[in-house]
Design a protein around this motif. Structure first.
Motif, PDB file in Angstrom:
ATOM      1  N   THR A  93       0.841  -1.225  -0.110  1.00 50.10           N
ATOM      2  CA  THR A  93      -0.051   0.144   0.010  1.00 50.10           C
ATOM      3  C   THR A  93       0.979   1.370   0.096  1.00 50.10           C
ATOM      4  O   THR A  93       1.030   1.957   1.078  1.00 50.10           O
ATOM      5  CB  THR A  93      -1.070   0.108   1.258  1.00 50.10           C
ATOM      6  OG1 THR A  93       0.054   0.007   2.429  1.00 50.10           O
ATOM      7  CG2 THR A  93      -2.056  -0.970   1.042  1.00 50.10           C
ATOM      8  N   LEU A  94       1.447   1.575  -0.918  1.00 48.18           N
ATOM      9  CA  LEU A  94       2.451   2.415  -1.154  1.00 48.18           C
ATOM     10  C   LEU A  94       2.058   3.890  -0.855  1.00 48.18           C
ATOM     11  O   LEU A  94       2.839   4.665  -0.131  1.00 48.18           O
ATOM     12  CB  LEU A  94       3.143   2.609  -2.785  1.00 48.18           C
ATOM     13  CG  LEU A  94       4.077   1.740  -3.118  1.00 48.18           C
ATOM     14  CD1 LEU A  94       4.392   2.023  -4.662  1.00 48.18           C
ATOM     15  CD2 LEU A  94       5.312   2.080  -2.458  1.00 48.18           C
ATOM     16  N   HIS A 107       6.655   5.126   4.050  1.00 47.17           N
ATOM     17  CA  HIS A 107       7.204   4.146   4.555  1.00 47.17           C
ATOM     18  C   HIS A 107       8.258   3.401   3.717  1.00 47.17           C
ATOM     19  O   HIS A 107       9.297   2.945   3.919  1.00 47.17           O
ATOM     20  CB  HIS A 107       5.870   2.889   4.815  1.00 47.17           C
ATOM     21  CG  HIS A 107       5.357   3.380   6.254  1.00 47.17           C
ATOM     22  ND1 HIS A 107       3.928   3.953   6.208  1.00 47.17           N
ATOM     23  CD2 HIS A 107       5.583   3.249   7.398  1.00 47.17           C
ATOM     24  CE1 HIS A 107       3.639   4.095   7.310  1.00 47.17           C
ATOM     25  NE2 HIS A 107       4.389   3.615   7.989  1.00 47.17           N
ATOM     26  N   GLU A 153       0.289  -0.304  -5.565  1.00 43.44           N
ATOM     27  CA  GLU A 153      -0.767   0.944  -5.219  1.00 43.44           C
ATOM     28  C   GLU A 153      -1.597   0.685  -6.695  1.00 43.44           C
ATOM     29  O   GLU A 153      -1.088   0.819  -7.686  1.00 43.44           O
ATOM     30  CB  GLU A 153       0.271   2.026  -5.290  1.00 43.44           C
ATOM     31  CG  GLU A 153      -0.753   3.355  -5.174  1.00 43.44           C
ATOM     32  CD  GLU A 153      -1.766   3.393  -3.944  1.00 43.44           C
ATOM     33  OE1 GLU A 153      -1.145   3.194  -2.870  1.00 43.44           O
ATOM     34  OE2 GLU A 153      -2.891   3.321  -4.191  1.00 43.44           O
ATOM     35  N   TRP A 154      -2.736   0.704  -6.317  1.00 41.89           N
ATOM     36  CA  TRP A 154      -3.985   0.688  -7.280  1.00 41.89           C
ATOM     37  C   TRP A 154      -4.278   2.155  -7.642  1.00 41.89           C
ATOM     38  O   TRP A 154      -5.118   2.156  -8.854  1.00 41.89           O
ATOM     39  CB  TRP A 154      -5.109  -0.488  -6.962  1.00 41.89           C
ATOM     40  CG  TRP A 154      -5.774   0.033  -5.737  1.00 41.89           C
ATOM     41  CD1 TRP A 154      -5.579   1.041  -5.038  1.00 41.89           C
ATOM     42  CD2 TRP A 154      -6.845  -0.760  -5.425  1.00 41.89           C
ATOM     43  NE1 TRP A 154      -6.436   1.087  -4.236  1.00 41.89           N
ATOM     44  CE2 TRP A 154      -7.374   0.122  -4.073  1.00 41.89           C
ATOM     45  CE3 TRP A 154      -7.607  -1.849  -6.049  1.00 41.89           C
ATOM     46  CZ2 TRP A 154      -8.563  -0.521  -3.600  1.00 41.89           C
ATOM     47  CZ3 TRP A 154      -8.714  -2.147  -5.230  1.00 41.89           C
ATOM     48  CH2 TRP A 154      -8.970  -1.536  -3.975  1.00 41.89           C
ATOM     49  N   ASN A 185      -3.985  -4.110  -7.601  1.00 45.36           N
ATOM     50  CA  ASN A 185      -4.651  -4.620  -6.316  1.00 45.36           C
ATOM     51  C   ASN A 185      -3.528  -5.544  -5.619  1.00 45.36           C
ATOM     52  O   ASN A 185      -3.123  -6.489  -6.017  1.00 45.36           O
ATOM     53  CB  ASN A 185      -5.897  -5.356  -6.733  1.00 45.36           C
ATOM     54  CG  ASN A 185      -6.741  -5.380  -5.358  1.00 45.36           C
ATOM     55  OD1 ASN A 185      -5.994  -5.639  -4.141  1.00 45.36           O
ATOM     56  ND2 ASN A 185      -7.976  -5.668  -5.732  1.00 45.36           N
ATOM     57  N   PHE A 186      -3.535  -5.101  -4.295  1.00 43.60           N
ATOM     58  CA  PHE A 186      -2.663  -5.982  -3.658  1.00 43.60           C
ATOM     59  C   PHE A 186      -2.980  -7.564  -3.622  1.00 43.60           C
ATOM     60  O   PHE A 186      -2.167  -8.323  -3.171  1.00 43.60           O
ATOM     61  CB  PHE A 186      -1.961  -5.384  -2.086  1.00 43.60           C
ATOM     62  CG  PHE A 186      -3.243  -5.349  -1.197  1.00 43.60           C
ATOM     63  CD1 PHE A 186      -4.058  -5.962  -0.760  1.00 43.60           C
ATOM     64  CD2 PHE A 186      -3.271  -3.831  -0.614  1.00 43.60           C
ATOM     65  CE1 PHE A 186      -5.377  -5.806   0.122  1.00 43.60           C
ATOM     66  CE2 PHE A 186      -4.421  -3.718   0.333  1.00 43.60           C
ATOM     67  CZ  PHE A 186      -5.330  -4.744   0.562  1.00 43.60           C
ATOM     68  N   ASP A 230      -0.296  -0.908   5.064  1.00 43.17           N
ATOM     69  CA  ASP A 230      -0.720   0.241   5.777  1.00 43.17           C
ATOM     70  C   ASP A 230      -2.241   0.713   5.184  1.00 43.17           C
ATOM     71  O   ASP A 230      -2.227   1.193   4.106  1.00 43.17           O
ATOM     72  CB  ASP A 230       0.251   1.310   5.653  1.00 43.17           C
ATOM     73  CG  ASP A 230      -0.204   2.548   6.055  1.00 43.17           C
ATOM     74  OD1 ASP A 230      -1.148   2.693   7.187  1.00 43.17           O
ATOM     75  OD2 ASP A 230       0.395   3.717   6.005  1.00 43.17           O
ATOM     76  N   GLY A 285      -6.497   1.775   4.630  1.00 40.69           N
ATOM     77  CA  GLY A 285      -6.924   3.268   4.683  1.00 40.69           C
ATOM     78  C   GLY A 285      -6.569   3.946   3.419  1.00 40.69           C
ATOM     79  O   GLY A 285      -6.145   3.513   2.702  1.00 40.69           O
ATOM     80  N   GLN A 314      -5.479  11.018  -1.363  1.00 38.49           N
ATOM     81  CA  GLN A 314      -6.822  10.806  -1.708  1.00 38.49           C
ATOM     82  C   GLN A 314      -7.668  11.786  -0.732  1.00 38.49           C
ATOM     83  O   GLN A 314      -8.701  12.119  -0.946  1.00 38.49           O
ATOM     84  CB  GLN A 314      -7.177   9.484  -1.339  1.00 38.49           C
ATOM     85  CG  GLN A 314      -6.541   8.396  -2.357  1.00 38.49           C
ATOM     86  CD  GLN A 314      -6.295   6.971  -1.740  1.00 38.49           C
ATOM     87  OE1 GLN A 314      -6.256   6.665  -0.808  1.00 38.49           O
ATOM     88  NE2 GLN A 314      -6.116   6.074  -2.754  1.00 38.49           N
TER      89      GLN A 314
HETATM   90  C1  SAM Z   1      -2.660   5.003   4.118  1.00 37.31           C
HETATM   91  S1  SAM Z   1      -2.094   4.835   2.440  1.00 37.31           S
HETATM   92  C2  SAM Z   1      -0.485   4.239   2.617  1.00 37.31           C
HETATM   93  C3  SAM Z   1       0.329   5.540   3.061  1.00 37.31           C
HETATM   94  C4  SAM Z   1       1.897   5.136   2.773  1.00 37.31           C
HETATM   95  N1  SAM Z   1       2.340   3.922   3.877  1.00 37.31           N
HETATM   96  C5  SAM Z   1       2.846   6.105   2.848  1.00 37.31           C
HETATM   97  O1  SAM Z   1       3.784   6.017   3.889  1.00 37.31           O
HETATM   98  O2  SAM Z   1       2.790   7.070   2.349  1.00 37.31           O
HETATM   99  C6  SAM Z   1      -3.029   3.331   1.706  1.00 37.31           C
HETATM  100  C7  SAM Z   1      -2.782   3.400   0.251  1.00 37.31           C
HETATM  101  O3  SAM Z   1      -2.942   1.865   0.069  1.00 37.31           O
HETATM  102  C8  SAM Z   1      -3.783   2.100  -1.251  1.00 37.31           C
HETATM  103  N2  SAM Z   1      -4.322   0.561  -1.148  1.00 37.31           N
HETATM  104  C9  SAM Z   1      -5.565   0.522  -0.695  1.00 37.31           C
HETATM  105  N3  SAM Z   1      -6.012  -0.815  -0.683  1.00 37.31           N
HETATM  106  C10 SAM Z   1      -5.229  -1.347  -1.874  1.00 37.31           C
HETATM  107  C11 SAM Z   1      -5.356  -2.433  -2.574  1.00 37.31           C
HETATM  108  N4  SAM Z   1      -6.334  -3.267  -2.515  1.00 37.31           N
HETATM  109  N5  SAM Z   1      -4.332  -2.584  -3.581  1.00 37.31           N
HETATM  110  C12 SAM Z   1      -3.603  -1.489  -3.697  1.00 37.31           C
HETATM  111  N6  SAM Z   1      -3.534  -0.425  -3.129  1.00 37.31           N
HETATM  112  C13 SAM Z   1      -4.358  -0.149  -2.110  1.00 37.31           C
HETATM  113  C14 SAM Z   1      -4.682   3.194  -1.042  1.00 37.31           C
HETATM  114  O4  SAM Z   1      -4.925   3.789  -2.553  1.00 37.31           O
HETATM  115  C15 SAM Z   1      -3.635   4.279  -0.424  1.00 37.31           C
HETATM  116  O5  SAM Z   1      -3.164   5.057  -1.494  1.00 37.31           O
END
Ligand code: SAM
Length: 285
Positions: free
Chosen positions: A21-22, A27, A45-46, A71-72, A90, A92, A97
């Motif tokens: 979840t980039l 991170h 990251e989607w 999608n992860f 991570d 949310g 967004q």
């Molecule tokens: C809380 S943010 C992550 C922040 C990141 N750890 C950072 O340090 O900047 C969560 C991210 O996960 C992505 N995400 C959520 N579900 C996902 C999925 N199923 N597949 C890929 N990415 C996903 C979201 O689009 C969002 O950008």
């Protein structure tokens, strides 16, 4: 909870880590710094906007980084079994967004009622709100938002959409505000919070995706590799806790966090959105 995550992931040179979840890459860049000079990062990251932000953040790490707009849940298709030393989820929303009104996640500020994290997907929040049956909407609000006023809110939605389609975050917010009796409305938390959370979870199938990656992601970990998950609401945290327990019973993982780790008071003050964060970690055996 960067420090806490880094402690659990034990970033080391030459190792391979997955940030599933980039977001903006915060991170990920810390993982790369600590696993230098030759640690590898696979990033997923989607959301196109978040991914291009992460690309910029991680540019200086060159070919130590491989990024996928996916999608992860597809992680086990991208990597061989027992090939990673750590996985971070991570959950949310990223700040990119939340802060952009036109993505439709936030009730602060006007935007289209969208809420899709992956812009390639069908089915925005407006599609659900304007087309699902009363029963389906009520079940989404009760189940994913744990909203006690689900019935009233959904009745108000259906009444309104008969007049004209509900298209914006502001329109939905007003409907929710009108539907919940004033004496039960908190001044601290916007009364529309649970409705927005519920729709977002459903639009992005967040719980289904989380369940899948928890059940299959451990396979790509080497023995001793760790999975860290940061969740932001009780439905997610329960799922992480229960799936880790099941994996422990099956002899696949051992839980390292008997209780979830929460952000320090200082972090909560600095970043109020971190208040509901819970970190759990398990190790492959
Ligand atoms: C809380 S943010 C992550 C922040 C990141 N750890 C950072 O340090 O900047 C969560 C991210 O996960 C992505 N995400 C959520 N579900 C996902 C999925 N199923 N597949 C890929 N990415 C996903 C979201 O689009 C969002 O950008």
């Amino acid at each position: 909870m960067v420090e806490e995550v880094m402690t659990f992931l034990k970033c080391e040179p030459g190792h391979t880590y997955v940030d599933a979840t980039l977001g903006g890459g915060g991170h990920a860049s810390e993982i790369l710094k600590r696993s230098g000079p030759d640690g590898m990062l696979i990033g997923m990251e989607w959301d196109e906007e978040a991914l291009s932000e992460a690309r910029k953040t991680l540019l200086s790490f060159g070919d130590r980084v491989k990024l996928f707009r996916e999608n992860f849940v597809h992680l086990p298709d991208l990597m061989k079994p027992e090939s990673a030393d750590g996985i971070l989820l991570d959950l949310g929303l990223s700040s990119i967004q939340l802060e952009k009104g036109e993505r439709g996640f936030s009730f602060r500020g006007e935007g289209p009622l969208d809420m899709r994290m992956d812009q390639r997907m069908d089915g925005s929040a407006a599609d659900l709100v304007n087309n699902l049956s009363l029963e389906e909407l009520e079940s989404i609000l009760s189940q994913y938002g744990e909203e006690r006023w689900a019935k009233r809110i959904v009745r108000a939605i259906v009444q309104e959409r008969e007049r004209e389609p509900i298209r914006t975050t502001e329109a939905l917010r007003k409907i929710v505000h009108r539907a919940i009796p004033r004496r039960f409305q908190s001044r601290r938390i916007d009364p529309a919070t649970r409705t927005f959370q519920a729709l977002r979870i459903r639009v992005n199938e967040e719980l289904e995706n989380l369940q899948k990656i928890l059940e299959t992601g451990w396979k790509i970990l080497k023995k001793g590799g760790r999975m860290c998950v940061i969740s932001f609401h009780s439905l997610e945290d329960r799922m992480v806790k229960e799936t880790f327990r099941a994996l422990e019973k099956q002899g696949k993982m051992v839980i390292l966090t008997k209780k979830p780790v929460t952000p320090s008071e200082e972090e909560q003050k600095r970043n109020p959105r971190s208040r509901s964060a819970k970190l759990r970690c398990a190790e492959r055996i």
